[in-house]
Design a protein around this motif. Structure first.
Motif, PDB file in Angstrom:
ATOM      1  N   GLY A 269       0.779  -1.370   0.395  1.00 27.66           N
ATOM      2  CA  GLY A 269       0.093  -0.007  -0.032  1.00 27.66           C
ATOM      3  C   GLY A 269       1.317   1.673  -0.022  1.00 27.66           C
ATOM      4  N   GLU A 270       0.346   2.326   0.241  1.00 28.56           N
ATOM      5  CA  GLU A 270       1.043   3.768  -0.024  1.00 28.56           C
ATOM      6  C   GLU A 270       2.410   3.740   0.801  1.00 28.56           C
ATOM      7  OE1 GLU A 270       0.575   6.821  -1.954  1.00 28.56           O
ATOM      8  OE2 GLU A 270      -1.299   5.236  -2.966  1.00 28.56           O
ATOM      9  N   ASP A 271       1.990   3.283   1.928  1.00 32.56           N
ATOM     10  CA  ASP A 271       3.132   3.054   3.020  1.00 32.56           C
ATOM     11  C   ASP A 271       3.820   1.543   3.243  1.00 32.56           C
ATOM     12  OD1 ASP A 271       0.805   0.892   4.243  1.00 32.56           O
ATOM     13  OD2 ASP A 271       1.306   2.155   5.941  1.00 32.56           O
ATOM     14  N   ILE A 272       4.027   0.335   2.285  1.00 32.72           N
ATOM     15  CA  ILE A 272       4.414   0.006   2.004  1.00 32.72           C
ATOM     16  C   ILE A 272       5.007  -0.387   0.560  1.00 32.72           C
ATOM     17  CG2 ILE A 272       5.883  -2.678   2.501  1.00 32.72           C
ATOM     18  CD1 ILE A 272       3.419  -2.423   4.114  1.00 32.72           C
ATOM     19  N   PRO A 273       5.217   0.427  -0.359  1.00 33.73           N
ATOM     20  CA  PRO A 273       5.521   0.793  -1.480  1.00 33.73           C
ATOM     21  C   PRO A 273       6.484  -0.180  -2.310  1.00 33.73           C
ATOM     22  CG  PRO A 273       6.286   2.907  -1.157  1.00 33.73           C
ATOM     23  CD  PRO A 273       6.091   2.254   0.147  1.00 33.73           C
ATOM     24  N   LEU A 274       6.152  -0.503  -3.851  1.00 33.22           N
ATOM     25  CA  LEU A 274       7.641  -0.840  -4.500  1.00 33.22           C
ATOM     26  C   LEU A 274       8.498  -0.356  -4.663  1.00 33.22           C
ATOM     27  CD1 LEU A 274       5.551  -3.959  -6.157  1.00 33.22           C
ATOM     28  CD2 LEU A 274       7.795  -4.281  -4.261  1.00 33.22           C
ATOM     29  N   ILE A 275       9.374  -0.161  -4.391  1.00 36.98           N
ATOM     30  CA  ILE A 275      11.041   0.829  -5.115  1.00 36.98           C
ATOM     31  C   ILE A 275      11.767   0.580  -5.127  1.00 36.98           C
ATOM     32  CG2 ILE A 275      11.496   3.588  -4.273  1.00 36.98           C
ATOM     33  CD1 ILE A 275       9.859   4.100  -2.134  1.00 36.98           C
ATOM     34  N   ALA A 276      12.158   0.316  -6.765  1.00 38.51           N
ATOM     35  CA  ALA A 276      13.514   0.210  -7.558  1.00 38.51           C
ATOM     36  C   ALA A 276      14.678   0.312  -6.541  1.00 38.51           C
ATOM     37  CB  ALA A 276      13.731   0.591  -8.578  1.00 38.51           C
ATOM     38  N   GLY A 277      15.231  -1.092  -6.061  1.00 39.66           N
ATOM     39  CA  GLY A 277      16.636  -0.852  -4.909  1.00 39.66           C
ATOM     40  C   GLY A 277      15.724  -0.947  -4.016  1.00 39.66           C
TER      41      GLY A 277
END
Length: 119
Positions: free
Chosen positions: A28-36
């Motif tokens: 969700g918003e507080d646990i997004p998938l961000i590269a690296g």
């Protein structure tokens, strides 16, 4: 043609991405998938006990580049959690942004595939 990302759903008050009543991880918003950027994600699986036995592993493929990476693996799944029949805590990151297909395997069988967007 770009694949559509997997839907989000709610189980026991947790927002997950995946396939409802099959597989998902808290997202969700507080646990997004961000590269690296490595984050903790709790995987949840639904199924018969014999479907949920053995090693759990996730292989990711970047839709644009075709790059494949081993995302996560554990020797066995834990028991019920958040309404699911089995779970696995994990920490992982994906190396680049874009659309990723996450293919989950339990034992030596393909269990389900999720499609996620990495920022």
């Amino acid at each position: 043609m770009e694949k559509e990302t997997s839907p989000t759903f709610s189980s026991h008050g947790q927002t997950m991405i995946g396939q409802e009543n099959k597989i998902g991880f808290i997202y969700g918003e507080d646990i997004p998938l961000i590269a690296g950027e490595e984050q903790k994600y709790m995987w949840h699986l639904w199924g018969e006990p014999e479907e949920l036995e053995g090693k759990f592993e996730v292989i990711g493929t970047n839709e644009e580049t075709g790059k494949r990476v081993n995302v996560f693996e554990t020797e066995k799944l834990g028991g019920p959690n958040n309404g699911a029949d089995a779970h696995a805590p994990s920490s992982f990151s994906l190396p680049s942004s874009g659309i990723w297909e996450l293919e989950a395997h339990v034992g030596n069988e393909r269990f389900e595939t999720l499609v996620v967007e990495v920022k």
